[in-house]
Scaffold this motif. Structure first.
Motif, PDB file in Angstrom:
ATOM      1  N   ALA B  18       0.836  -1.206   0.000  1.00  0.00           N
ATOM      2  CA  ALA B  18       0.000   0.000   0.000  1.00  0.00           C
ATOM      3  C   ALA B  18       0.867   1.251   0.000  1.00  0.00           C
ATOM      4  CB  ALA B  18      -0.918  -0.017   1.218  1.00  0.00           C
ATOM      5  N   GLN B  19       1.928   1.210  -0.761  1.00  0.00           N
ATOM      6  CA  GLN B  19       2.925   2.277  -0.789  1.00  0.00           C
ATOM      7  C   GLN B  19       2.318   3.654  -1.066  1.00  0.00           C
ATOM      8  OE1 GLN B  19       6.639   1.143  -1.480  1.00  0.00           O
ATOM      9  NE2 GLN B  19       7.043   3.054  -0.443  1.00  0.00           N
ATOM     10  N   THR B  20       1.325   3.721  -1.899  1.00  0.00           N
ATOM     11  CA  THR B  20       0.765   5.023  -2.278  1.00  0.00           C
ATOM     12  C   THR B  20       0.212   5.768  -1.069  1.00  0.00           C
ATOM     13  OG1 THR B  20      -1.195   3.782  -2.885  1.00  0.00           O
ATOM     14  CG2 THR B  20       0.203   4.585  -4.687  1.00  0.00           C
ATOM     15  N   ALA B  21      -0.450   5.014  -0.186  1.00  0.00           N
ATOM     16  CA  ALA B  21      -1.073   5.664   0.960  1.00  0.00           C
ATOM     17  C   ALA B  21      -0.125   5.747   2.136  1.00  0.00           C
ATOM     18  CB  ALA B  21      -2.326   4.893   1.369  1.00  0.00           C
ATOM     19  N   TRP B  22       1.074   5.245   1.941  1.00  0.00           N
ATOM     20  CA  TRP B  22       1.980   5.125   3.086  1.00  0.00           C
ATOM     21  C   TRP B  22       2.454   6.470   3.631  1.00  0.00           C
ATOM     22  CZ3 TRP B  22       7.283   6.355   3.525  1.00  0.00           C
ATOM     23  CH2 TRP B  22       7.859   5.969   4.765  1.00  0.00           C
ATOM     24  N   GLU B  23       2.368   6.574   4.941  1.00  0.00           N
ATOM     25  CA  GLU B  23       2.900   7.739   5.649  1.00  0.00           C
ATOM     26  C   GLU B  23       3.801   7.208   6.754  1.00  0.00           C
ATOM     27  OE1 GLU B  23       2.810  11.170   5.931  1.00  0.00           O
ATOM     28  OE2 GLU B  23       2.140  11.126   3.843  1.00  0.00           O
ATOM     29  N   PRO B  24       4.986   7.776   6.919  1.00  0.00           N
ATOM     30  CA  PRO B  24       5.841   7.251   7.987  1.00  0.00           C
ATOM     31  C   PRO B  24       5.226   7.468   9.368  1.00  0.00           C
ATOM     32  CG  PRO B  24       6.838   9.200   6.980  1.00  0.00           C
ATOM     33  CD  PRO B  24       5.635   8.856   6.165  1.00  0.00           C
ATOM     34  N   LEU B  25       5.466   6.535  10.252  1.00  0.00           N
ATOM     35  CA  LEU B  25       4.994   6.655  11.626  1.00  0.00           C
ATOM     36  C   LEU B  25       6.223   6.684  12.536  1.00  0.00           C
ATOM     37  CD1 LEU B  25       2.370   6.846  13.173  1.00  0.00           C
ATOM     38  CD2 LEU B  25       2.366   4.372  13.402  1.00  0.00           C
ATOM     39  N   ILE B  26       6.309   7.770  13.289  1.00  0.00           N
ATOM     40  CA  ILE B  26       7.530   8.016  14.067  1.00  0.00           C
ATOM     41  C   ILE B  26       7.179   8.150  15.539  1.00  0.00           C
ATOM     42  CG2 ILE B  26       9.398   9.685  14.442  1.00  0.00           C
ATOM     43  CD1 ILE B  26       9.015  10.405  11.388  1.00  0.00           C
ATOM     44  N   VAL B  27       7.952   7.512  16.392  1.00  0.00           N
ATOM     45  CA  VAL B  27       7.748   7.646  17.834  1.00  0.00           C
ATOM     46  C   VAL B  27       8.775   8.645  18.363  1.00  0.00           C
ATOM     47  CG1 VAL B  27       7.726   6.452  20.055  1.00  0.00           C
ATOM     48  CG2 VAL B  27       6.893   5.285  18.005  1.00  0.00           C
ATOM     49  N   ALA B  28       8.298   9.607  19.127  1.00  0.00           N
ATOM     50  CA  ALA B  28       9.203  10.631  19.681  1.00  0.00           C
ATOM     51  C   ALA B  28       9.242  10.519  21.193  1.00  0.00           C
ATOM     52  CB  ALA B  28       8.727  12.018  19.275  1.00  0.00           C
ATOM     53  N   PHE B  29      10.446  10.351  21.738  1.00  0.00           N
ATOM     54  CA  PHE B  29      10.620  10.364  23.194  1.00  0.00           C
ATOM     55  C   PHE B  29      11.099  11.759  23.575  1.00  0.00           C
ATOM     56  CE2 PHE B  29      11.171   6.014  21.810  1.00  0.00           C
ATOM     57  CZ  PHE B  29      10.357   5.321  22.696  1.00  0.00           C
ATOM     58  N   LEU B  30      10.237  12.480  24.261  1.00  0.00           N
ATOM     59  CA  LEU B  30      10.580  13.872  24.593  1.00  0.00           C
ATOM     60  C   LEU B  30      10.728  14.018  26.101  1.00  0.00           C
ATOM     61  CD1 LEU B  30       8.073  15.845  22.330  1.00  0.00           C
ATOM     62  CD2 LEU B  30      10.318  14.938  21.728  1.00  0.00           C
ATOM     63  N   CYS B  31      11.777  14.693  26.501  1.00  0.00           N
ATOM     64  CA  CYS B  31      11.964  14.919  27.937  1.00  0.00           C
ATOM     65  C   CYS B  31      10.925  15.920  28.410  1.00  0.00           C
ATOM     66  CB  CYS B  31      13.381  15.376  28.262  1.00  0.00           C
ATOM     67  SG  CYS B  31      13.617  17.139  28.243  1.00  0.00           S
ATOM     68  N   ASN B  32      10.454  15.704  29.611  1.00  0.00           N
ATOM     69  CA  ASN B  32       9.344  16.486  30.154  1.00  0.00           C
ATOM     70  C   ASN B  32       9.640  17.978  30.256  1.00  0.00           C
ATOM     71  OD1 ASN B  32       6.820  16.852  31.555  1.00  0.00           O
ATOM     72  ND2 ASN B  32       8.022  17.069  33.416  1.00  0.00           N
ATOM     73  N   TRP B  33      10.913  18.323  30.555  1.00  0.00           N
ATOM     74  CA  TRP B  33      11.208  19.700  30.954  1.00  0.00           C
ATOM     75  C   TRP B  33      11.534  20.618  29.796  1.00  0.00           C
ATOM     76  CZ3 TRP B  33       9.674  20.240  35.761  1.00  0.00           C
ATOM     77  CH2 TRP B  33       9.603  19.083  36.522  1.00  0.00           C
ATOM     78  N   CYS B  34      12.165  20.070  28.773  1.00  0.00           N
ATOM     79  CA  CYS B  34      12.540  20.930  27.650  1.00  0.00           C
ATOM     80  C   CYS B  34      11.748  20.574  26.392  1.00  0.00           C
ATOM     81  CB  CYS B  34      14.039  20.823  27.366  1.00  0.00           C
ATOM     82  SG  CYS B  34      15.046  21.548  28.680  1.00  0.00           S
TER      83      CYS B  34
END
Lengths: 661, 157
Positions: B18-34
């Motif tokens: 399903a390459q045409t509809a493909w959107e990357p899915l990214i996980v972001a680990f963000l520190c709470n303070w900054c």
């Protein structure tokens, strides 16, 4: 099985405009474990919170997910809300579908599934939420103030006034600090001693303040509310209780030593009181110079002391006490100008520092307040003041501005003119930084009414010629080289951290910046706190400050201490690390990486073998819950409550599931 | 307990089709303070960035166990972002320095396993750098999009 309630907030149109909140609520209701889901216009409003509380009762919810704004805004609100409904406050979980979703995406078709993802992740995480308990930690309501300058004095007075006990530890034989050395203070020209000494006396007479002079803090252990501090009081060799301060001892003492207080311009005896208004007004014997300690004879002071207060056999006293809070007010050093060789400091006696000029101008100083050249004791008629000597100068290790020099140099020019009316002041400067109340006006007054000539430019060289000092420099406004034949040169030398600032920081558990100033917890919003809870900063140990800023910060630090002491006890931070003894192999890598020295090795009896074994142990009073140890642990034996591996991995897994991964 | 073991998992995926509809899915680990606060500010400043990132809040970038990143790729996410306070600004004094040492190692290890280094980004985002956060998300999303879907069955995780 968990009974989770999901509440999706519209936030008016803030969320609802780009996220189909009803759809999110409906789909969240189908997640296993979610027994109730709803949406509401404003979850944080009173009716919103009431709805939440009612749903907890009606559906017997044991955990709650609120899909709304950032947890940084309303996590506390919803924790309190569910606590009111009888749940543990840490059973509330927030999905940030506003800041991280509706506000940054315009397309409903994109924002709605993302909001649902975020909600699913929060639900997954909430499954492993634990009921956390904040335990009560006892609190010693006694403060330690380190440093007896104006910062320490002010902090001690404020804390004592609020009704708490304070111990003020000062390294030198008297409190008073740098301010006691100054003559007048800018911009009002109050005499420094006149405004400082009443505060010193107040410190001495306040029943809540205990002054410990000639003493240093050796070590600090423990944590907020419960610091164990060891102080070494160096032998004074004079009985503090007996001495009446009559002064016969130092009158009779035959040994003369350059006075530190007078910047080496005057002399003191080997038994001495640093300055006339000293508190306590009790002499101290300088054992490095006293003939008795050097050669075993003399004892003139002892002979003349009518009340027998001299005690040659006195030894250092070391005591350990408990304190709840510590105010660090250790002050600053003045850069040794002899390092600036191009200015001839240390080579020519008439090239002096600003601090030495203060002593010359002071009535109790070495010249009784007359401005006289150190070399021949004549009145200088032409005086060159050089600003920024060492400051704003990375080559000399001080890239920062020392902040007070522009102002005290202007003040010196004024004092010179008042005391030697036919004298002329030249001031070489880089920029005039007069940013304080009444400061700019003061500088203008010095220029206009006191005939000070400001030359914008650096001095390149100072050398001696026929009894004069030739000051060569540039006037960058005229674009010309200039030369002034001066009788005396005053260098506005940089303020710098105490030579032992690093060592003091290590003892008190502070951190230092690249220049060795102590680091505050936040440069804007937490300027008097440090990252170790219960320790506060006041004055120029933090960064160059003038007296008003120092006093303001000291009162701020005192307010923080009083704020801490006003509580009946402390509550522990619940989201902290916890070691599982069963699997801990005591590699203590966690101890290595902990920024707060919160982890120690502990001896336990092994449950299986009944033999003693070492494990890592987290001190709940010191742990801040950063989780650095958790990520470092090789056997996954450390759990960070509220941010466990389980919780984070469940978030990832739920997201993967939702996307068919 | 979630599955935390790194076993060889051969889950073939249909997504490539399903390459045409493909959107990357990214996980972001963000520190709470900054960084988490920086992302919040991007929201309150009404900035716009691609919707491909899902944020996991952590107290500190030093909390990010390399295991989390591996776990993300094992599940088949296309990219991972780890962001923390700038050097010297860590709320916990030095947690971000540990992260700074761990992340390149994790990246190298994952590259050895077959995960392109471009799928992992470690960056500093302060609480005031909303624009920087948006820009990091933007550039990482484009970078991961260019790399294409992450095929978990082709790597040795």
């Amino acid at each position: 099985m968990a009974r989770i309630g999901v509440f999706v907030c519209w936030c008016g149109s803030n969320i609802a405009k780009t996220v189909d909140v009803e759809q999110v609520a409906a789909e969240a209701g189908t997640i296993p474990g979610v027994v109730h889901s709803a949406d509401y216009k404003y979850m944080c409003s009173q009716p919103g919170q009431a709805m939440l509380r009612e749903a907890i009762a009606e559906h017997r919810l044991d955990r709650v997910v609120v899909a709304a704004c950032s947890p940084r805004l309303h996590e506390a609100t919803f924790r309190n809300c569910i606590a009111a409904a009888g749940l543990n406050p840490f059973m509330a979980e927030i999905a940030n579908i506003r800041e991280h979703c509706s506000w940054v995406h315009g397309d409903r078709a994109v924002a709605t599934p993302k909001a649902l993802d975020l909600t699913r992740m929060a639900v997954a995480r909430s499954r492993r939420n634990e009921a956390l308990v904040q335990t009560e930690i006892p609190l010693t309501k006694r403060a330690l103030v380190v440093g007896g300058g104006i910062a320490g004095i002010q902090a001690a007075l404020d804390i004592a006034e609020a009704g708490y006990q304070v111990t003020l530890v000062e390294r030198t034989p008297s409190i008073g600090g740098r301010m006691a050395q100054y003559d007048k203070t800018f911009p009002t020209l109050d005499c420094a001693a006149c405004i400082l000494t009443p505060k010193m006396v107040e410190c001495a007479s306040n029943p809540n303040i205990r002054i410990v002079t000639h003493a240093e803090v050796e070590s600090v252990s423990g944590f907020v509310g419960n610091f164990e501090v060891t102080v070494r009081r160096r032998a004074r060799s004079v009985d503090l209780e007996k001495c009446t301060g009559c002064g016969i001892c130092y009158e009779k003492c035959p040994v003369k030593v350059p006075s530190e207080f007078d910047g080496g311009l005057g002399m003191r005896k080997a038994i001495y009181v640093p300055f006339p208004q000293a508190v306590p007004n009790v002499p101290v014997i300088d054992r490095e110079h006293c003939t008795y300690y050097l050669r075993g004879k003399c004892r003139l002071c002892e002979k003349f002391c009518t009340i027998g207060a001299v005690r040659f056999d006195e030894t250092d006293e070391v005591f350990t006490e408990k304190f709840g809070a510590i105010v660090t007010a250790t002050g600053f050093d003045v850069w040794d100008q002899s390092a600036a060789g191009e200015y001839g400091a240390g080579q020519y006696p008439d090239v002096i520092s600003g601090l030495q000029f203060e002593r010359l101008a002071n009535a109790s100083g070495p010249t009784a307040g007359k401005i006289l050249r150190p070399s021949d004791h004549t009145e200088p008629k032409t005086v060159v003041f050089v600003a920024c000597v060492g400051s704003r100068d990375p080559a000399h290790g001080h890239p920062y501005c020392s902040k007070v020099c522009c102002m005290y140099t202007a003040k010196h020019a004024l004092l010179l003119k008042e005391k030697v009316p036919d004298a002329k002041a030249y001031i070489f400067y880089m920029d005039i930084r007069a940013n304080g109340k009444g400061y700019e006006e003061f500088v203008q007054r010095v220029v206009e009414r006191y005939d000070a000539t400001y030359v914008r430019g650096r001095v390149s060289r100072i050398y001696s010629l026929d009894g004069h000092l030739v000051v060569q420099g540039a006037d960058t406004l005229l674009g010309k080289q200039v030369e002034v034949h001066a009788d005396m040169v005053v260098l506005a030398t940089a303020m710098e951290p105490r030579a032992d600032a690093k060592d003091v920081a290590r003892r008190l558990g502070l951190s230092t910046d690249q220049d060795n100033w102590f680091t505050e917890a936040h440069p804007k919003l937490r300027p008097v706190e440090v990252l170790t809870a219960g320790i506060y900063l006041a004055g120029a140990c933090h960064y160059p400050k003038d007296i008003p800023d120092t006093v303001a910060q000291a009162s701020g630090a005192a307010a923080k201490v009083v704020d801490l002491f006003a509580k009946p006890h402390l509550l522990s931070e619940p989201m902290i690390a916890f070691v599982d003894d069963a699997t801990c192999a005591a590699c203590l890598l966690c101890k290595e990486v902990c920024p707060f020295t919160a982890i120690e090795a502990a001896e336990i009896t092994d449950m299986a073998t009944r033999k003693p074994r070492t494990v890592a142990r987290v001190n709940s009073g010191l742990c801040h819950g950063c989780g650095t140890c958790v990520a470092a642990c090789r056997s996954a034996s450390i759990l960070l409550r509220g941010f466990s591996d389980d919780q984070i991995l469940l978030q990832i897994e739920s997201l993967a599931q939702a996307h068919g991964l | 307990m979630a599955d935390t073991r790194l076993t060889v998992q051969q889950t073939a995926k249909e997504r490539v089709a399903a390459q045409t509809a493909w959107e990357p899915l990214i996980v972001a680990f963000l520190c709470n303070w900054c960084s988490y606060a920086g992302a919040d500010l991007a929201g309150s400043s009404r900035m716009s960035y691609p919707p491909n990132v899902r944020v996991v809040r952590v107290p500190c970038s030093g909390r990010v166990n390399p295991l989390f990143i591996m776990s993300c790729f094992k599940k088949g996410f296309d990219g991972v972002l780890v962001a923390g306070c700038h050097p010297g600004d860590c709320h916990y004094v030095k947690g971000n320095y540990y992260a700074r040492r761990r992340m390149p190692l994790a990246q190298e290890l994952l590259e050895y396993m077959g995960v392109e280094p471009g799928r992992i980004r470690f960056d500093w985002v302060s609480a005031a750098e909303s624009g920087r956060f948006a820009q990091v998300v933007q550039s990482l999303t484009e970078q991961v999009r260019a790399l294409g879907p992450f095929a978990v069955n082709k790597v040795h995780i």
